[in-house]
Design a protein around this motif. Structure first.
Motif, mmCIF file in Angstrom:
data_model
loop_
_atom_site.group_PDB
_atom_site.id
_atom_site.type_symbol
_atom_site.label_atom_id
_atom_site.label_comp_id
_atom_site.label_asym_id
_atom_site.label_seq_id
_atom_site.Cartn_x
_atom_site.Cartn_y
_atom_site.Cartn_z
ATOM 1 N N ILE A 44 -0.716 -13.676 20.580
ATOM 2 C CA ILE A 44 0.068 -13.447 21.801
ATOM 3 C C ILE A 44 1.021 -12.264 21.624
ATOM 4 O O ILE A 44 1.524 -12.008 20.535
ATOM 5 C CB ILE A 44 0.865 -14.701 22.212
ATOM 6 C CG1 ILE A 44 1.906 -15.045 21.159
ATOM 7 C CG2 ILE A 44 -0.034 -15.889 22.476
ATOM 8 C CD1 ILE A 44 3.181 -15.597 21.733
ATOM 9 N N GLY A 45 1.242 -11.567 22.706
ATOM 10 C CA GLY A 45 2.183 -10.454 22.701
ATOM 11 C C GLY A 45 1.645 -9.176 22.102
ATOM 12 O O GLY A 45 2.307 -8.144 22.151
ATOM 13 N N CYS A 46 0.452 -9.221 21.551
ATOM 14 C CA CYS A 46 -0.086 -8.074 20.827
ATOM 15 C C CYS A 46 -1.164 -7.326 21.619
ATOM 16 O O CYS A 46 -1.845 -6.465 21.088
ATOM 17 C CB CYS A 46 -0.648 -8.528 19.481
ATOM 18 S SG CYS A 46 0.608 -9.295 18.449
ATOM 19 N N GLY A 47 -1.295 -7.674 22.869
ATOM 20 C CA GLY A 47 -2.241 -6.984 23.749
ATOM 21 C C GLY A 47 -1.458 -6.214 24.786
ATOM 22 O O GLY A 47 -0.785 -5.230 24.482
ATOM 23 N N LEU A 48 -1.484 -6.697 26.014
ATOM 24 C CA LEU A 48 -0.822 -6.015 27.124
ATOM 25 C C LEU A 48 0.698 -5.955 26.980
ATOM 26 O O LEU A 48 1.329 -5.038 27.496
ATOM 27 C CB LEU A 48 -1.189 -6.675 28.450
ATOM 28 C CG LEU A 48 -2.665 -6.586 28.834
ATOM 29 C CD1 LEU A 48 -2.931 -7.374 30.116
ATOM 30 C CD2 LEU A 48 -3.102 -5.145 28.995
ATOM 31 N N ALA A 49 1.283 -6.918 26.280
ATOM 32 C CA ALA A 49 2.742 -6.892 26.089
ATOM 33 C C ALA A 49 3.159 -5.761 25.142
ATOM 34 O O ALA A 49 4.295 -5.311 25.182
ATOM 35 C CB ALA A 49 3.247 -8.238 25.569
ATOM 36 N N GLY A 50 2.237 -5.329 24.277
ATOM 37 C CA GLY A 50 2.487 -4.141 23.472
ATOM 38 C C GLY A 50 3.168 -4.325 22.131
ATOM 39 O O GLY A 50 3.473 -3.341 21.457
ATOM 40 N N TYR A 51 3.408 -5.552 21.716
ATOM 41 C CA TYR A 51 4.039 -5.758 20.412
ATOM 42 C C TYR A 51 3.003 -5.699 19.298
ATOM 43 O O TYR A 51 1.807 -5.873 19.525
ATOM 44 C CB TYR A 51 4.784 -7.096 20.376
ATOM 45 C CG TYR A 51 6.006 -7.117 21.253
ATOM 46 C CD1 TYR A 51 7.119 -6.329 20.945
ATOM 47 C CD2 TYR A 51 6.064 -7.900 22.394
ATOM 48 C CE1 TYR A 51 8.241 -6.328 21.755
ATOM 49 C CE2 TYR A 51 7.183 -7.912 23.209
ATOM 50 C CZ TYR A 51 8.275 -7.128 22.882
ATOM 51 O OH TYR A 51 9.386 -7.127 23.684
ATOM 52 N N LYS A 52 3.458 -5.461 18.095
ATOM 53 C CA LYS A 52 2.606 -5.420 16.904
ATOM 54 C C LYS A 52 2.588 -6.801 16.258
ATOM 55 O O LYS A 52 3.522 -7.584 16.414
ATOM 56 C CB LYS A 52 3.133 -4.387 15.889
ATOM 57 C CG LYS A 52 3.275 -2.988 16.452
ATOM 58 C CD LYS A 52 1.940 -2.406 16.793
ATOM 59 C CE LYS A 52 2.103 -0.966 17.283
ATOM 60 N NZ LYS A 52 1.035 -0.530 18.124
#
Length: 77
Positions: A44-52
């Motif tokens: 989670i958060g590592c796709g469209l949200a842009g986090y690593k």
């Protein structure tokens, strides 16, 4: 059974890491309270949200001890 951990708000704006961490903590408590359910976590958060991965993975460190949570390899490396 599904459980949604928000990474974006109602306007599709990425949530700050501190907010995502709060949602992850609520999820971890829920999973502990429901050992009869199994949860396969996506990165989670590592796709469209842009986090690593390295930014989100630490929020799940306590999940390693919760048997009904299965983390993605990206979060356990």
């Amino acid at each position: 059974t599904s459980y949604a951990i928000p990474t974006k708000d109602e306007n599709i704006k990425t949530l700050p890491l501190t907010e995502i961490e709060k949602h992850v903590n609520v999820f971890l408590m829920f999973a502990k309270e429901h050992p009869e359910l199994n949860f396969v976590v996506t990165p989670i958060g590592c796709g469209l949200a842009g986090y690593k991965y390295h930014q989100i993975a630490p929020f799940f460190k306590d999940a390693l001890a919760i048997k009904n949570i299965h983390l993605p390899d990206e979060f356990t490396k």
